[in-house]
Design an enzyme around this catalytic site. Structure first.
Site, PDB file in Angstrom:
ATOM      1  N   SER A 169      29.016  24.773  62.285  1.00 20.29           N
ATOM      2  CA  SER A 169      28.774  24.582  63.712  1.00 20.29           C
ATOM      3  C   SER A 169      28.207  25.888  64.272  1.00 20.29           C
ATOM      4  O   SER A 169      28.241  26.927  63.598  1.00 20.29           O
ATOM      5  CB  SER A 169      30.120  24.270  64.383  1.00 20.29           C
ATOM      6  OG  SER A 169      30.075  24.487  65.778  1.00 20.29           O
ATOM      7  N   TYR A 182      38.932  25.069  66.361  1.00 22.61           N
ATOM      8  CA  TYR A 182      37.640  24.555  65.903  1.00 22.61           C
ATOM      9  C   TYR A 182      36.784  25.705  65.352  1.00 22.61           C
ATOM     10  O   TYR A 182      36.216  25.611  64.263  1.00 22.61           O
ATOM     11  CB  TYR A 182      36.935  23.856  67.065  1.00 22.61           C
ATOM     12  CG  TYR A 182      35.646  23.145  66.691  1.00 22.61           C
ATOM     13  CD1 TYR A 182      35.682  21.871  66.114  1.00 22.61           C
ATOM     14  CD2 TYR A 182      34.407  23.728  66.917  1.00 22.61           C
ATOM     15  CE1 TYR A 182      34.507  21.210  65.782  1.00 22.61           C
ATOM     16  CE2 TYR A 182      33.230  23.073  66.583  1.00 22.61           C
ATOM     17  CZ  TYR A 182      33.288  21.805  66.022  1.00 22.61           C
ATOM     18  OH  TYR A 182      32.116  21.153  65.679  1.00 22.61           O
TER      19      TYR A 182
HETATM   20  P1  NDP Z   1      31.506  12.074  65.325  1.00 23.00           P
HETATM   21  O1  NDP Z   1      32.762  12.038  66.125  1.00 23.00           O
HETATM   22  O2  NDP Z   1      30.403  11.124  65.649  1.00 23.00           O
HETATM   23  O3  NDP Z   1      31.826  11.943  63.784  1.00 23.00           O
HETATM   24  C1  NDP Z   1      32.970  12.468  63.201  1.00 23.00           C
HETATM   25  C2  NDP Z   1      33.238  11.686  61.940  1.00 23.00           C
HETATM   26  O4  NDP Z   1      34.352  12.227  61.255  1.00 23.00           O
HETATM   27  C3  NDP Z   1      33.534  10.233  62.212  1.00 23.00           C
HETATM   28  O5  NDP Z   1      32.656   9.464  61.430  1.00 23.00           O
HETATM   29  C4  NDP Z   1      34.989  10.044  61.770  1.00 23.00           C
HETATM   30  O6  NDP Z   1      35.140   8.786  61.146  1.00 23.00           O
HETATM   31  C5  NDP Z   1      35.163  11.170  60.780  1.00 23.00           C
HETATM   32  N1  NDP Z   1      36.536  11.657  60.695  1.00 23.00           N
HETATM   33  C6  NDP Z   1      37.225  12.362  61.630  1.00 23.00           C
HETATM   34  N2  NDP Z   1      38.474  12.614  61.193  1.00 23.00           N
HETATM   35  C7  NDP Z   1      38.575  12.043  59.954  1.00 23.00           C
HETATM   36  C8  NDP Z   1      39.617  11.952  59.001  1.00 23.00           C
HETATM   37  N3  NDP Z   1      40.823  12.504  59.215  1.00 23.00           N
HETATM   38  N4  NDP Z   1      39.375  11.295  57.847  1.00 23.00           N
HETATM   39  C9  NDP Z   1      38.157  10.733  57.611  1.00 23.00           C
HETATM   40  N5  NDP Z   1      37.128  10.801  58.474  1.00 23.00           N
HETATM   41  C10 NDP Z   1      37.337  11.447  59.634  1.00 23.00           C
HETATM   42  O7  NDP Z   1      31.005  13.583  65.465  1.00 23.00           O
HETATM   43  P2  NDP Z   1      29.713  14.364  64.980  1.00 23.00           P
HETATM   44  O8  NDP Z   1      28.801  13.515  64.217  1.00 23.00           O
HETATM   45  O9  NDP Z   1      29.240  15.094  66.142  1.00 23.00           O
HETATM   46  O10 NDP Z   1      30.404  15.442  63.999  1.00 23.00           O
HETATM   47  C11 NDP Z   1      30.196  15.474  62.610  1.00 23.00           C
HETATM   48  C12 NDP Z   1      30.413  16.897  62.126  1.00 23.00           C
HETATM   49  O11 NDP Z   1      29.436  17.756  62.725  1.00 23.00           O
HETATM   50  C13 NDP Z   1      31.779  17.485  62.496  1.00 23.00           C
HETATM   51  O12 NDP Z   1      32.237  18.289  61.442  1.00 23.00           O
HETATM   52  C14 NDP Z   1      31.461  18.331  63.718  1.00 23.00           C
HETATM   53  O13 NDP Z   1      32.381  19.377  63.873  1.00 23.00           O
HETATM   54  C15 NDP Z   1      30.091  18.853  63.328  1.00 23.00           C
HETATM   55  N6  NDP Z   1      29.302  19.352  64.446  1.00 23.00           N
HETATM   56  C16 NDP Z   1      28.888  18.537  65.465  1.00 23.00           C
HETATM   57  C17 NDP Z   1      28.114  19.059  66.491  1.00 23.00           C
HETATM   58  C18 NDP Z   1      27.585  18.231  67.601  1.00 23.00           C
HETATM   59  O14 NDP Z   1      26.964  18.795  68.505  1.00 23.00           O
HETATM   60  N7  NDP Z   1      27.767  16.913  67.598  1.00 23.00           N
HETATM   61  C19 NDP Z   1      27.759  20.478  66.520  1.00 23.00           C
HETATM   62  C20 NDP Z   1      28.244  21.219  65.417  1.00 23.00           C
HETATM   63  C21 NDP Z   1      28.990  20.666  64.433  1.00 23.00           C
HETATM   64  P3  NDP Z   1      36.424   7.826  61.446  1.00 23.00           P
HETATM   65  O15 NDP Z   1      36.609   7.805  62.917  1.00 23.00           O
HETATM   66  O16 NDP Z   1      36.041   6.535  60.819  1.00 23.00           O
HETATM   67  O17 NDP Z   1      37.559   8.471  60.713  1.00 23.00           O
END
Ligand code: NDP
Length: 256
Positions: free
Chosen positions: A146, A159
């Site tokens: 991130s 985070y």
């Molecule tokens: P989303 O909330 O759209 O996606 C997060 C995903 O993580 C979901 O598909 C969820 O699936 C899965 N997830 C969360 N907890 C668990 C768990 N315990 N077990 C299995 N799956 C899990 O967010 P983003 O796409 O934005 O984020 C994706 C990654 O990118 C993250 O690591 C985030 O920190 C990082 N990121 C995002 C940024 C942004 O601006 N959006 C910026 C920088 C980094 P489900 O609910 O089915 O479990």
């Protein structure tokens, strides 16, 4: 049959959190390059919808419902993917959450939950797939960091700790497993329009405009911005690239 350095035909990828957001953006790129995909998430319906979309486009895909903070569940994911697809070549550690509070207001359960989901999960998943990658003669690990891997923020103590940690974890895996022909790299997304940031835009006053003002590309990122970097880091095109942390941020991190 596709060919060339970006070709992923015959390769098998596990993408945690691949059912939505940045993970789904990466999944679409990997599938288009020819990889078979295992989507790991807790939300069965969301994963099933992503699998159906991939199958409609002609890709091989399965959903494996699992919580990536659970060691036994992660081991079962690796076992099932190796059994159904015969190998594991690519792991994308993308699952992540945030709890937005300053350090003095964050309780220990919240801290543990963010660290477990964002950092410990990458350790568990990488360790679980290592034997299959080694057996296949190599592999690719892509960890999602991130801007908080680089910067701090008052509302992101756990985070930012997890995302700083993921870069150092990436470097350690890159060193440890280079001899096994496994490359490990991190991707550092800027501000991307997903479910995760929708919440942030609601909670943090003025965030939307501040991001626009600081981003040379003058826009928020979209999940379509992540297909190319995923294919590059998952393919032979990046065989001499390891231990790096590549921003995909429209220039956010180089803006003075
Ligand atoms: P989303 O909330 O759209 O996606 C997060 C995903 O993580 C979901 O598909 C969820 O699936 C899965 N997830 C969360 N907890 C668990 C768990 N315990 N077990 C299995 N799956 C899990 O967010 P983003 O796409 O934005 O984020 C994706 C990654 O990118 C993250 O690591 C985030 O920190 C990082 N990121 C995002 C940024 C942004 O601006 N959006 C910026 C920088 C980094 P489900 O609910 O089915 O479990």
């Amino acid at each position: 049959m596709k060919s060339g350095p970006f070709n992923l035909s015959g390769k098998v990828a596990i993408v945690t959190g691949g059912n939505g957001g940045i993970g789904l953006g990466m999944v679409r790129g990997l599938a288009e390059a020819g990889a078979a995909i295992a989507i790991v998430g807790r939300n069965e319906a969301k994963s099933a919808a992503a699998v159906a979309e991939l199958e409609r486009s002609g890709a091989r895909a399965i959903s494996v419902v699992a919580d990536v903070t659970d060691k036994a569940a992660v081991a079962a994911v690796a076992e099932r993917v190796a059994r159904e697809f015969g190998r594991i070549d690519i792991l994308v550690n993308n699952a992540g959450i945030n709890i937005r509070k300053p350090p003095h207001a964050l309780d220990i359960a919240e801290w543990n939950s963010v660290i477990a989901t964002n950092l410990t999960s990458a350790f568990l998943c990488s360790q679980a797939v290592y034997p299959a990658m080694k057996a296949a003669g190599g592999g690719k690990i892509i960890n999602i960091g991130s801007m908080m891997s680089i910067f701090g923020a008052s509302f992101a103590p756990a985070y930012a700790a997890s995302k700083g940690g993921i870069v150092q974890f990436t470097r350690s895996c890159a060193c440890a497993w280079a001899a096994d022909n496994i490359q490990a790299n991190a991707v550092l997304p800027g501000w991307i329009d997903t479910d995760l940031t929708k919440q942030a835009r609601e909670q943090i006053d003025g965030l939307h405009d501040r991001v626009l003002a600081r981003t040379p590309a003058a826009r928020w990122g979209g999940i379509g911005d992540f297909g190319g970097i995923a294919v590059f880091l998952a393919s032979a095109a990046s065989d001499f690239v390891t231990g790096t942390a590549i921003p995909v941020d429209g220039g956010y991190s180089i803006m003075g």
